[in-house]
Each structure stands twice: as structure tokens, then as C-alpha cells.
Design a protein around this motif. Structure first.
Motif, PDB file in Angstrom:
ATOM      1  N   ALA A  93     -12.209  13.241   3.369  1.00 50.92           N
ATOM      2  CA  ALA A  93     -12.073  11.983   3.055  1.00 50.92           C
ATOM      3  C   ALA A  93     -12.980  11.427   2.143  1.00 50.92           C
ATOM      4  CB  ALA A  93     -12.044  10.840   4.043  1.00 50.92           C
ATOM      5  N   GLY A  94     -14.481  11.794   2.377  1.00 49.17           N
ATOM      6  CA  GLY A  94     -15.413  11.659   1.380  1.00 49.17           C
ATOM      7  C   GLY A  94     -15.505  12.296   0.060  1.00 49.17           C
ATOM      8  N   ILE A  95     -15.233  13.446   0.180  1.00 50.95           N
ATOM      9  CA  ILE A  95     -15.090  14.581  -0.873  1.00 50.95           C
ATOM     10  C   ILE A  95     -13.970  14.358  -1.816  1.00 50.95           C
ATOM     11  CG2 ILE A  95     -14.674  16.865  -1.662  1.00 50.95           C
ATOM     12  CD1 ILE A  95     -17.646  16.427  -1.086  1.00 50.95           C
ATOM     13  N   GLY A  96     -12.880  14.118  -0.857  1.00 48.74           N
ATOM     14  CA  GLY A  96     -11.556  13.658  -1.738  1.00 48.74           C
ATOM     15  C   GLY A  96     -11.477  12.372  -2.362  1.00 48.74           C
ATOM     16  N   PHE A  97     -12.185  11.138  -1.871  1.00 50.21           N
ATOM     17  CA  PHE A  97     -12.393  10.006  -2.713  1.00 50.21           C
ATOM     18  C   PHE A  97     -13.378  10.389  -3.933  1.00 50.21           C
ATOM     19  CE2 PHE A  97     -14.607   6.311  -3.806  1.00 50.21           C
ATOM     20  CZ  PHE A  97     -13.547   5.146  -3.657  1.00 50.21           C
ATOM     21  N   TYR A  98     -14.288  11.097  -3.580  1.00 45.75           N
ATOM     22  CA  TYR A  98     -15.314  11.468  -4.811  1.00 45.75           C
ATOM     23  C   TYR A  98     -14.463  12.071  -5.826  1.00 45.75           C
ATOM     24  CZ  TYR A  98     -18.803  13.713  -7.706  1.00 45.75           C
ATOM     25  OH  TYR A  98     -19.470  14.360  -8.596  1.00 45.75           O
ATOM     26  N   ASP A  99     -13.795  13.273  -5.691  1.00 48.37           N
ATOM     27  CA  ASP A  99     -13.103  13.902  -6.641  1.00 48.37           C
ATOM     28  C   ASP A  99     -12.281  13.120  -7.247  1.00 48.37           C
ATOM     29  OD1 ASP A  99     -12.801  16.644  -7.686  1.00 48.37           O
ATOM     30  OD2 ASP A  99     -10.478  16.237  -7.032  1.00 48.37           O
ATOM     31  N   GLY A 100     -11.572  12.159  -6.717  1.00 50.56           N
ATOM     32  CA  GLY A 100     -10.553  11.489  -7.501  1.00 50.56           C
ATOM     33  C   GLY A 100     -11.374  10.179  -8.275  1.00 50.56           C
ATOM     34  N   PHE A 101     -12.445   9.756  -7.591  1.00 48.07           N
ATOM     35  CA  PHE A 101     -13.358   8.684  -8.484  1.00 48.07           C
ATOM     36  C   PHE A 101     -14.288   9.164  -9.749  1.00 48.07           C
ATOM     37  CE2 PHE A 101     -16.982   5.955  -8.629  1.00 48.07           C
ATOM     38  CZ  PHE A 101     -16.190   4.824  -8.983  1.00 48.07           C
ATOM     39  N   PHE A 102     -14.656  10.434  -9.468  1.00 44.97           N
ATOM     40  CA  PHE A 102     -15.632  11.000 -10.574  1.00 44.97           C
ATOM     41  C   PHE A 102     -15.374  12.367 -10.753  1.00 44.97           C
ATOM     42  CE2 PHE A 102     -20.051  11.863 -12.073  1.00 44.97           C
ATOM     43  CZ  PHE A 102     -19.881  11.121 -13.181  1.00 44.97           C
ATOM     44  N   GLY A 103     -15.658  13.274  -9.791  1.00 42.86           N
ATOM     45  CA  GLY A 103     -15.378  14.629  -9.727  1.00 42.86           C
ATOM     46  C   GLY A 103     -16.247  15.771 -10.121  1.00 42.86           C
ATOM     47  N   ALA A 156     -17.576  29.429   3.806  1.00 36.11           N
ATOM     48  CA  ALA A 156     -17.698  28.227   3.189  1.00 36.11           C
ATOM     49  C   ALA A 156     -16.880  28.057   1.814  1.00 36.11           C
ATOM     50  CB  ALA A 156     -19.085  27.646   2.952  1.00 36.11           C
ATOM     51  N   SER A 157     -17.011  29.229   1.109  1.00 37.14           N
ATOM     52  CA  SER A 157     -16.269  29.277  -0.203  1.00 37.14           C
ATOM     53  C   SER A 157     -14.930  29.513  -0.042  1.00 37.14           C
ATOM     54  CB  SER A 157     -16.580  30.588  -0.813  1.00 37.14           C
ATOM     55  OG  SER A 157     -15.972  30.528  -2.239  1.00 37.14           O
ATOM     56  N   ALA A 158     -14.475  29.995   1.226  1.00 35.40           N
ATOM     57  CA  ALA A 158     -13.025  30.333   1.424  1.00 35.40           C
ATOM     58  C   ALA A 158     -12.362  28.860   2.030  1.00 35.40           C
ATOM     59  CB  ALA A 158     -12.937  31.490   2.678  1.00 35.40           C
ATOM     60  N   ALA A 159     -13.212  28.329   2.668  1.00 39.74           N
ATOM     61  CA  ALA A 159     -12.748  26.796   3.334  1.00 39.74           C
ATOM     62  C   ALA A 159     -12.639  25.810   2.277  1.00 39.74           C
ATOM     63  CB  ALA A 159     -13.660  26.569   4.494  1.00 39.74           C
ATOM     64  N   ALA A 160     -13.723  26.023   1.351  1.00 37.98           N
ATOM     65  CA  ALA A 160     -13.794  25.009   0.227  1.00 37.98           C
ATOM     66  C   ALA A 160     -12.559  25.242  -0.760  1.00 37.98           C
ATOM     67  CB  ALA A 160     -15.193  25.078  -0.668  1.00 37.98           C
ATOM     68  N   LYS A 161     -11.927  26.212  -0.998  1.00 42.97           N
ATOM     69  CA  LYS A 161     -10.777  26.579  -1.778  1.00 42.97           C
ATOM     70  C   LYS A 161      -9.851  25.845  -1.137  1.00 42.97           C
ATOM     71  CE  LYS A 161     -13.297  28.611  -4.260  1.00 42.97           C
ATOM     72  NZ  LYS A 161     -14.406  28.052  -3.708  1.00 42.97           N
ATOM     73  N   VAL A 162      -9.330  25.668  -0.071  1.00 41.31           N
ATOM     74  CA  VAL A 162      -8.305  25.156   0.511  1.00 41.31           C
ATOM     75  C   VAL A 162      -8.493  23.563   0.455  1.00 41.31           C
ATOM     76  CG1 VAL A 162      -7.092  24.654   2.868  1.00 41.31           C
ATOM     77  CG2 VAL A 162      -8.265  26.786   2.528  1.00 41.31           C
ATOM     78  N   VAL A 163      -9.579  22.989   0.511  1.00 43.71           N
ATOM     79  CA  VAL A 163      -9.927  21.707   0.371  1.00 43.71           C
ATOM     80  C   VAL A 163      -9.546  21.321  -1.187  1.00 43.71           C
ATOM     81  CG1 VAL A 163     -11.327  19.625   0.574  1.00 43.71           C
ATOM     82  CG2 VAL A 163     -11.374  21.545   2.409  1.00 43.71           C
ATOM     83  N   ASN A 164     -10.247  22.226  -1.802  1.00 45.59           N
ATOM     84  CA  ASN A 164     -10.051  21.963  -3.441  1.00 45.59           C
ATOM     85  C   ASN A 164      -8.426  21.959  -3.841  1.00 45.59           C
ATOM     86  OD1 ASN A 164     -11.853  21.357  -5.135  1.00 45.59           O
ATOM     87  ND2 ASN A 164     -13.069  23.521  -5.116  1.00 45.59           N
ATOM     88  N   VAL A 165      -7.905  22.884  -3.366  1.00 44.98           N
ATOM     89  CA  VAL A 165      -6.477  22.765  -3.728  1.00 44.98           C
ATOM     90  C   VAL A 165      -5.807  21.387  -3.449  1.00 44.98           C
ATOM     91  CG1 VAL A 165      -4.309  23.772  -3.044  1.00 44.98           C
ATOM     92  CG2 VAL A 165      -6.245  25.261  -3.532  1.00 44.98           C
ATOM     93  N   ALA A 166      -6.092  20.918  -2.103  1.00 46.62           N
ATOM     94  CA  ALA A 166      -5.435  19.838  -1.838  1.00 46.62           C
ATOM     95  C   ALA A 166      -5.949  18.459  -2.808  1.00 46.62           C
ATOM     96  CB  ALA A 166      -5.967  19.213  -0.407  1.00 46.62           C
ATOM     97  N   CYS A 167      -7.467  18.409  -3.082  1.00 44.97           N
ATOM     98  CA  CYS A 167      -7.718  17.559  -4.208  1.00 44.97           C
ATOM     99  C   CYS A 167      -7.170  17.782  -5.563  1.00 44.97           C
ATOM    100  CB  CYS A 167      -9.212  17.687  -4.475  1.00 44.97           C
ATOM    101  SG  CYS A 167     -10.251  17.317  -3.000  1.00 44.97           S
ATOM    102  N   ASN A 168      -6.881  18.943  -5.968  1.00 42.51           N
ATOM    103  CA  ASN A 168      -6.398  19.157  -7.209  1.00 42.51           C
ATOM    104  C   ASN A 168      -4.763  18.750  -7.197  1.00 42.51           C
ATOM    105  OD1 ASN A 168      -8.480  20.133  -8.377  1.00 42.51           O
ATOM    106  ND2 ASN A 168      -8.227  22.398  -8.118  1.00 42.51           N
ATOM    107  N   LEU A 169      -4.254  18.886  -6.226  1.00 38.91           N
ATOM    108  CA  LEU A 169      -2.692  18.706  -6.011  1.00 38.91           C
ATOM    109  C   LEU A 169      -2.539  17.242  -6.170  1.00 38.91           C
ATOM    110  CD1 LEU A 169       0.157  19.242  -5.635  1.00 38.91           C
ATOM    111  CD2 LEU A 169      -0.143  19.296  -3.216  1.00 38.91           C
TER     112      LEU A 169
END
Length: 254
Positions: A143-153, A175-188
Motif C-alpha cells: 500500500a505504501g509503495i503503491g501510493f508512492y509510485d502513483g504519487f511520485f515514483g 527480493a528482486s524477484a518479489a519486487a518485480k511482481v509488485v512493480n508489475v501491479a504498480c505499472n499496470l
């Protein structure tokens, strides 16, 4: 043709770096802004997201085939990130991001110093949460990272990796593998907003997407071959560049 080659090369390098530690936007976006100075910034950001989601998605799939992805943490974090990215994107249209712009280099310095001082940081995969506790931590982080990505990035991928290592006990590769999954969600989530508002150059974005996918495949192979120590070194390099870039944006450019 020269512009196409420059954009393709930038997208390839961005995909490579992003697949390992995040931060591919540091390479791709400056080239896009320099080649299209009269284009609306939101359109260039949207087009970059279009290319980025293909590169990040390819990296996520490649990691999933060769590295055990911690889905119990990555999946709830991704869902929370997807939802909160919309909130962040909406908020940035109402509230100036100047405070975040000034705070970001300070946070990145703290991340770099912590990682550099702890020589064994991220070298061993020893998850510290499980069950409901892991899901709760993952949702809060997403939630925190998603909000930050949408707000600033800037630095989203690097922050994700640091948090997965520091608070979940992952090694840098996991961590890199898990981060990519979350990153895809943010980008989408962001891409849906840019697409709805018409801020996309489809042909350019898809051309860059192909180059990003190629770069991401090379990046994931390098990360898997050389392991967490290699990822940690590149992580420190990218965070250092992020510190310089965000400090310039916060205290000089603006």
C-alpha cells in the motif's frame, strides 16, 4: 532512425537494470524527454510505463521459472500496490509533491548507508514472517509503495528490494524477484490511468517494450547467474545514482 536507435538502446539498458535492481527509468526517461522536448510530460511518462510493464513482466516471468518467488508476500503486496497507485495518482493532482521531492534523497542516503555498513545484508534468504503476519506486513508495504509510485515514483523498485530484504529477511535475489511482481501491479495501475486519459504513444511504447523485454531477459540471467552479491553491488550503484539525480531535482533544478 538515429532517434529510434537511441530510444531502443535506452529501453534495452533500462530493462536490463530494472530486471536486476529497479531504477530503469533513470536511463529511459531522460532520453525520452531529450528527444521529445515539446511532448506533454504525462504522455512520455505513460509511454514509458507501457514499455516498462512489458520489461518488468518479462523479468517477473523469468524469475518465476528459475527462482522461488515468495508469492505469500509478493501477491498481497502487489494487490495493495495496485489499489493504492490509483490513490497516489489522484493525490498528486491535488497536492504538490515538493515535500516528497526534498525528502527522497535523504531517504535514499539512509538506504545506501544501511546497506553498505551491513556487509551480509541480503546475502542469506531467511524469511522472518509467515502466515497472517507476513500478509499484513506485505499489504502495508504494498500500500505504501503503491501510493508512492502513483504519487511520485522514482526509486520504487529499489525501495521495494530494500524493504523485502530488511523487513522480510529475503536475500537480494529473492527480493528482486518479489519486487518485480509488485512493480508489475504498480505499472499496470498507472498504465490504466494514462491509457484512460489518452497519454500514450502506442507505436513508440510497443517498440520500446520489445527492447525492454530483451534487456530484462539479459538482466535476469545475469542476476540468477551471479547471485545476491552481484545484485547487492548493482543495487548500491543504482541507489547512488538515484541520490545524485533526486538531490539535483530537489535542490538545484527546482
Amino acid at each position: 532512425m538515429i532517434d529510434v536507435v537511441m530510444l531502443g538502446s535506452a529501453a534495452f539498458l533500462a530493462g536490463l537494470v530494472d530486471a536486476v535492481v529497479g531504477g530503469g527509468g533513470l536511463i529511459q526517461l531522460p532520453v525520452m524527454f531529450s528527444l521529445f522536448p515539446k511532448e506533454v510530460p504525462a504522455t512520455l511518462l505513460g509511454t514509458s510505463k507501457l514499455a516498462g510493464i512489458f520489461g518488468t513482466g518479462a523479468a517477473a516471468v523469468n524469475y518465476a521459472r528459475r527462482v522461488r518467488v515468495a508469492w505469500s508476500a509478493a501477491a498481497p503486496a502487489a494487490m495493495a500496490a495496485f489499489a493504492l497507485s490509483f490513490a497516489g495518482a489522484y493525490t498528486v493532482t491535488k497536492v504538490p509533491a515538493d515535500f516528497v521531492r526534498a525528502l527522497l534523497p535523504i531517504l535514499l542516503v539512509a538506504v545506501a548507508v544501511y546497506t553498505f555498513r551491513k556487509k551480509d545484508f541480503g546475502s542469506v534468504h531467511a524469511p522472518v514472517h509467515s502466515g497472517n503476519a507476513e500478509r499484513m506486513f506485505a499489504v502495508a508495504m504494498g500500500a505504501g509503495i503503491g501510493f508512492y509510485d502513483g504519487f511520485f515514483g522514482p526509486g520504487t523498485g529499489s525501495f521495494l528490494m530494500f524493504l523485502f530484504v530488511r523487513f522480510f529477511g529475503f536475500d537480494f535475489l529473492s527480493a528482486s524477484a518479489a519486487a518485480k511482481v509488485v512493480n508489475v501491479a504498480c505499472n499496470l495501475s498507472a498504465l490504466m490511468w494514462f491509457g484512460y486519459s489518452g497519454h500514450l504513444l502506442w507505436q513508440l511504447g510497443l517498440m520500446m517494450a520489445a527492447c525492454q523485454v530483451a534487456g530484462s531477459l539479459v538482466g535476469t540471467k545475469l542476476a540468477i547467474k551471479h547471485g545476491s552479491a552481484f545484485v547487492r553491488r548493482l543495487f548500491l550503484v543504482v541507489v547512488s545514482v538515484l541520490i545524485l539525480k533526486t538531490a539535483y531535482d530537489a535542490f538545484v533544478k527546482w
